[in-house]
Design an enzyme around this catalytic site. Structure first.
Site, PDB file in Angstrom:
ATOM      1  N   ASP A   1       0.815  -1.210   0.000  1.00 55.93           N
ATOM      2  CA  ASP A   1       0.000   0.000   0.000  1.00 55.93           C
ATOM      3  C   ASP A   1       0.850   1.263   0.000  1.00 55.93           C
ATOM      4  O   ASP A   1       2.036   1.245   0.345  1.00 55.93           O
ATOM      5  CB  ASP A   1      -0.954   0.013   1.198  1.00 55.93           C
ATOM      6  CG  ASP A   1      -0.229   0.003   2.538  1.00 55.93           C
ATOM      7  OD1 ASP A   1       0.764  -0.736   2.680  1.00 55.93           O
ATOM      8  OD2 ASP A   1      -0.651   0.735   3.452  1.00 55.93           O
TER       9      ASP A   1
ATOM     10  N   GLU B   1       0.155  -1.238   5.734  1.00 51.41           N
ATOM     11  CA  GLU B   1       1.217  -0.760   6.615  1.00 51.41           C
ATOM     12  C   GLU B   1       1.006   0.706   6.953  1.00 51.41           C
ATOM     13  O   GLU B   1       1.168   1.129   8.099  1.00 51.41           O
ATOM     14  CB  GLU B   1       2.575  -0.966   5.946  1.00 51.41           C
ATOM     15  CG  GLU B   1       3.774  -0.781   6.876  1.00 51.41           C
ATOM     16  CD  GLU B   1       4.274   0.657   6.990  1.00 51.41           C
ATOM     17  OE1 GLU B   1       5.073   0.952   7.891  1.00 51.41           O
ATOM     18  OE2 GLU B   1       3.843   1.502   6.171  1.00 51.41           O
TER      19      GLU B   1
END
Length: 368
Positions: free
Chosen positions: A78, A139
């Site tokens: 991400d 994350e």
């Protein structure tokens, strides 16, 4: 040798795929295809379901071709916003975005480095132990992928996380624990013009509490910050409630606890002075990370640095990452600096030398 054109092509492909937190599926599909076409086993865990995302973490197993203990490499899929429609631009020896988005080197550069390092070993038929890739989700929004990782799919205990700034050879050996804090102040409403003396202003309680707090840089290991305040309604009503959100971090668990106690004591003192009530709530978002001097993964990485004539540099960091979570789960975790710069901004960039140099180091770590 690391193939510069190949790693650049892979990196460009990755950053062009939209992948904000909780919506990493297209990247996962792309990576699964690459890995499965090469015959590797790819497993997806249930981290996506647990965190409300559209895909889980991908765990890839690469069978051993030589001796040595298994080792894992991790990078997250991400990116922070704005990350939709990334247009990577090659400017001399620097890769940056066209300027309206982040580049996404955080952390797609780490993904590209891990895959290119493996490509290099295969090109040269260099033996290696069993290797695992962990391509994690979420994350950036709280390490939810790492928190919900199915560790049964990851038997390797040594794990290298490719997710930090710093030049090749930067080794993050300490990272702080973080506490998310919520302070709720309750006063008593009254008409501010007719009977203000009958009211207790929750905003005034909050202001009194904040005025007593030691914040921002506390010491070399500890920080605290107020992030948001919300309260009250209109000016002719004494505010009945106010809420503050904050965080505190420290490399030392005792200092973190002391900061939390200090902040709550300020809330209690404000209520004693102004009246009303308060609630002080906190949650430890992730534990502190401390890599021991005799850590096997630290020794392995420093030896790899020496073999490619890179000077290893041990550093602490003020931020948290998947490494904190994995360390807390019992893994021997070490984060490498991978050369990404100005991350989380539209000025983000990475040099070609960082991409190839870090991939070379990763390949050396992978070897038997």
């Amino acid at each position: 040798m690391i193939n510069k054109d190949r790693i650049l092509s892979l990196f460009f492909d990755l950053v062009k795929i939209d992948s904000p937190s909780l919506k990493e599926k297209e990247v996962a599909v792309y990576l699964r295809k690459i890995m499965e076409e090469r015959g590797y086993e790819v497993r997806e865990d249930n981290a996506g379901k647990a965190s409300g995302g559209n895909t889980g973490n991908l765990i890839v197993r690469i069978p051993a071709t030589g001796g040595g203990e298994p080792i894992a490499f991790s990078a997250h899929m991400d990116c922070v916003q704005p990350c939709l429609g990334v247009e990577p631009v090659l400017d001399g020896d620097v890769v940056r975005s066209a300027g309206n988005t982040v580049l996404g080197g955080d952390d797609k550069a780490g993904i590209a480095m891990a895959i290119e390092a493996l490509n290099h070993l295969e090109d040269e038929s260099i033996p290696h132990p069993e290797i695992y890739f962990v391509f994690s989700i979420c994350e950036e929004s709280g390490m939810h992928g790492a928190k919900n990782l199915n560790t049964d799919l990851l038997p390797a205990k040594d794990i290298v996380i490719l997710d930090s700034s710093g030049e090749v050879g930067t080794l993050v050996v300490a990272a702080p624990a973080k506490a998310g804090i919520k302070m709720i102040f309750t006063g008593r409403s009254a008409h501010a013009g007719i009977a203000p003396e009958e009211g207790i202003s929750a905003i005034q309680i909050a202001a009194e509490a904040v005025a007593g707090m030691t914040l921002l840089r506390i010491d070399a290991e500890t920080t605290a910050n107020l992030g948001h305040i919300d309260g009250g309604t209109v000016t002719n009503i004494v505010a009945e409630s106010a809420t503050l959100t904050a965080e505190a971090r420290s490399l030392d668990d005792g200092k973190l606890q002391a900061q939390l106690e200090h902040m709550e004591a300020c809330c209690a003192a404000a209520v004693d002075k102004v009246g009303g009530d308060y609630k002080f709530e906190y949650e430890i978002s992730y534990p502190a990370l401390h890599v021991a001097d005799d850590s096997t993964i630290l020794k392995r990485v420093e030896l790899a640095c020496e073999k490619i004539n890179v000077t290893p540099r041990r550093v602490p960091t003020g931020g948290g990452s998947d490494a904190n979570i994995l360390y807390g789960k019992g893994f021997n975790a070490l984060t490498l600096g991978i050369g990404m710069s100005k991350v989380h901004t539209t000025d983000e960039f990475i040099t070609i030398d960082s991409l190839t140099g870090c991939a070379e180091l990763v390949a050396e770590i992978m070897k038997s």
